[in-house]
Scaffold this motif. Structure first.
Motif, mmCIF file in Angstrom:
data_model
loop_
_atom_site.group_PDB
_atom_site.id
_atom_site.type_symbol
_atom_site.label_atom_id
_atom_site.label_comp_id
_atom_site.label_asym_id
_atom_site.label_seq_id
_atom_site.Cartn_x
_atom_site.Cartn_y
_atom_site.Cartn_z
ATOM 1 N N LEU A 219 23.031 22.527 38.259
ATOM 2 C CA LEU A 219 21.705 23.335 38.033
ATOM 3 C C LEU A 219 20.609 22.042 38.317
ATOM 4 O O LEU A 219 19.253 22.509 38.698
ATOM 5 N N ALA A 220 20.973 20.936 37.588
ATOM 6 C CA ALA A 220 19.812 19.946 37.693
ATOM 7 C C ALA A 220 19.568 19.489 39.142
ATOM 8 O O ALA A 220 18.493 18.964 39.607
ATOM 9 N N ASP A 221 20.581 19.610 40.051
ATOM 10 C CA ASP A 221 20.458 19.217 41.312
ATOM 11 C C ASP A 221 19.624 20.169 42.052
ATOM 12 O O ASP A 221 18.550 20.129 42.796
ATOM 13 N N ASP A 230 6.153 12.513 39.375
ATOM 14 C CA ASP A 230 7.171 11.142 38.795
ATOM 15 C C ASP A 230 8.391 11.489 38.576
ATOM 16 O O ASP A 230 8.926 10.335 38.200
ATOM 17 N N GLY A 231 9.091 12.503 39.367
ATOM 18 C CA GLY A 231 10.187 12.876 39.001
ATOM 19 C C GLY A 231 10.846 13.453 37.675
ATOM 20 O O GLY A 231 11.900 13.790 37.199
ATOM 21 N N SER A 232 9.885 13.808 36.833
ATOM 22 C CA SER A 232 10.220 14.520 35.565
ATOM 23 C C SER A 232 10.522 15.845 35.735
ATOM 24 O O SER A 232 10.058 16.525 36.397
ATOM 25 N N PRO A 233 11.584 16.339 35.074
ATOM 26 C CA PRO A 233 12.021 17.949 35.465
ATOM 27 C C PRO A 233 11.005 18.607 34.690
ATOM 28 O O PRO A 233 10.506 18.498 33.748
ATOM 29 N N ARG A 234 10.812 19.854 35.475
ATOM 30 C CA ARG A 234 9.850 20.922 35.009
ATOM 31 C C ARG A 234 10.806 22.290 34.475
ATOM 32 O O ARG A 234 10.476 22.944 33.754
ATOM 33 N N VAL A 235 12.090 22.007 34.881
ATOM 34 C CA VAL A 235 13.151 23.056 34.416
ATOM 35 C C VAL A 235 14.111 22.083 33.516
ATOM 36 O O VAL A 235 14.682 21.528 33.939
ATOM 37 N N VAL A 236 13.955 22.398 32.138
ATOM 38 C CA VAL A 236 14.699 21.524 31.234
ATOM 39 C C VAL A 236 16.120 22.127 30.802
ATOM 40 O O VAL A 236 15.948 23.365 30.343
ATOM 41 N N LEU A 237 17.087 21.433 30.972
ATOM 42 C CA LEU A 237 18.428 21.939 30.555
ATOM 43 C C LEU A 237 18.767 21.418 29.224
ATOM 44 O O LEU A 237 18.666 20.647 28.987
ATOM 45 N N LYS A 238 19.198 22.589 28.353
ATOM 46 C CA LYS A 238 19.809 22.270 27.161
ATOM 47 C C LYS A 238 20.937 23.128 26.701
ATOM 48 O O LYS A 238 21.323 24.043 27.542
ATOM 49 N N GLY A 239 21.764 22.353 25.782
ATOM 50 C CA GLY A 239 22.843 23.247 25.343
ATOM 51 C C GLY A 239 23.979 22.961 26.000
ATOM 52 O O GLY A 239 24.574 21.733 26.208
#
Length: 358
Positions: A219-221, A230-239
């Motif tokens: 999912l990160a990919d 700047d490369g910061s994710p706007r969809v943050v994965l947790k859990g």
């Protein structure tokens, strides 16, 4: 000591020697009847016995590989590794297991599985090592052949994705009115291609650099295209992360491609400060994925019509993954809950679960 006692002791010694000789003879007959090469060493690792199969396979003279001479029988590239592992087993008493290339009597090196276990006395001291060598060269070649075929098939599938995408683009040029549809279709094909690229069989050279084959890495990919400048994710994965393979790749890729695309068009990702949080949770025999959008346009009411993307997301979860999909149109943003069986994401997990129920 009287004569009668001495005679009894001599008789006991003779019987013990005869029993030992008989036991040794039985061991040699048994060892020579085995299809594997069998060997034995003293506690310090000095090789002092090989069965007939060893000499038949290697073609070397009897006794020529006693002591440390066995190491010269390995492929030069395997000798250092084999010796280091054997030395470690001698020092720790841990079982010895290794795959190496052993020189056949023909002069060709064949892949062999080597194993050894220590024999210990009542005080836990190692009194002898017994080991086997099993010719696995044919199996290795079959595995290599299957890997080549798998790589070739994956390469062809990758090319098919590229051809389909090109055909869609060419068709759109002739039919400008279909350009929006063609653009959406190409992005879906691209998402499927990324899913295939991630979970297909890989060599060490072709393996993706995004990490292990896990759900979070996949999912990160997939979400990297929606990151900030700047490369910061706007969809943050947790859990909780999960094992992940091609069993679920297509369905998961389509689901989250649709959610991310819609968020970029109409939801949280359409606004500069918008963000999405995707939380994944193992819950008994379920795996729950919760998609929460924040910072996007305020939602005043639930849509009255479900578009193709929404239908595709529902199909991916409920028909293909065997789960349930719930949508909540909260004022601050869309909330999606995908409730999946814990076995839906990987065959390995499904096999483990099946074994637990037996």
């Amino acid at each position: 000591m009287n004569t009668e006692t001495a005679a009894d002791e001599a008789d006991d010694l003779r019987k013990a020697q005869e029993a030992l000789a008989a036991s040794d003879a039985r061991f040699r007959v048994l060892a020579d009847s085995m299809p594997q090469m069998v060997w034995s060493t003293r506690p310090d690792g000095f090789h002092d016995y090989y069965n007939a199969r060893w000499y038949e396979f290697t073609g070397v003279p009897d006794g020529s590989t006693d002591g440390e001479g066995w190491n010269d029988m390995f492929h030069p590239d395997d000798q250092e590794r084999a010796w280091a592992l054997w030395k470690h087993s001698l020092e720790t008493g841990e079982p010895y297991e290794i795959e190496y290339r052993l020189r056949h009597r023909s002069g060709v090196y064949r892949w062999t599985l080597g194993r050894a276990m220590p024999l210990k006395d009542e005080d836990g001291r190692i009194t002898r090592w017994f080991g086997t060598c099993t010719d696995i060269d044919d199996l290795k070649r079959m595995e290599q052949h299957k890997e080549v075929l798998s790589q070739e098939l994956s390469h062809r599938i990758k090319n098919i994705f590229a051809v389909v995408s090109s055909l869609i683009a060419l068709s759109a040029r002739k039919h400008p009115e279909a350009a929006p549809f063609a653009r959406d279709l190409r992005t879906r094909v691209a998402a499927l291609a990324r899913a295939h690229e991630f979970v297909r069989p890989h060599t060490e050279v072709s393996r993706p650099t995004v990490g292990d084959m896990t759900l979070h890495a996949f999912l990160a990919d997939l979400f990297r295209a929606y990151s900030t400048e700047d490369g910061s994710p706007r969809v943050v994965l947790k859990g909780d992360d999960a094992a992940f393979d091609d069993q679920a790749a297509t369905s998961v890729a389509l689901l989250f491609h649709e959610l991310a695309t819609n968020a970029a068009k109409y939801g949280a990702l359409s606004m500069p400060d918008g963000i999405v949080t995707l939380t994944t949770e193992n819950r008994d025999d379920r795996f729950i994925l919760t998609w929460v959008e924040e910072g996007g346009p305020t939602i005043s009411h639930e849509p009255t019509h479900a578009g193709f993307g929404s239908s595709l997301a529902t199909l991916s979860v409920e028909a293909q993954l065997g789960g349930k999909l719930e949508r909540k149109w909260e004022p601050q943003g869309l909330v999606i809950i995908a409730d999946l069986p814990s076995t839906a994401l990987s065959r390995r997990r499904a096999a483990i679960k099946a074994n637990e129920t037996l």
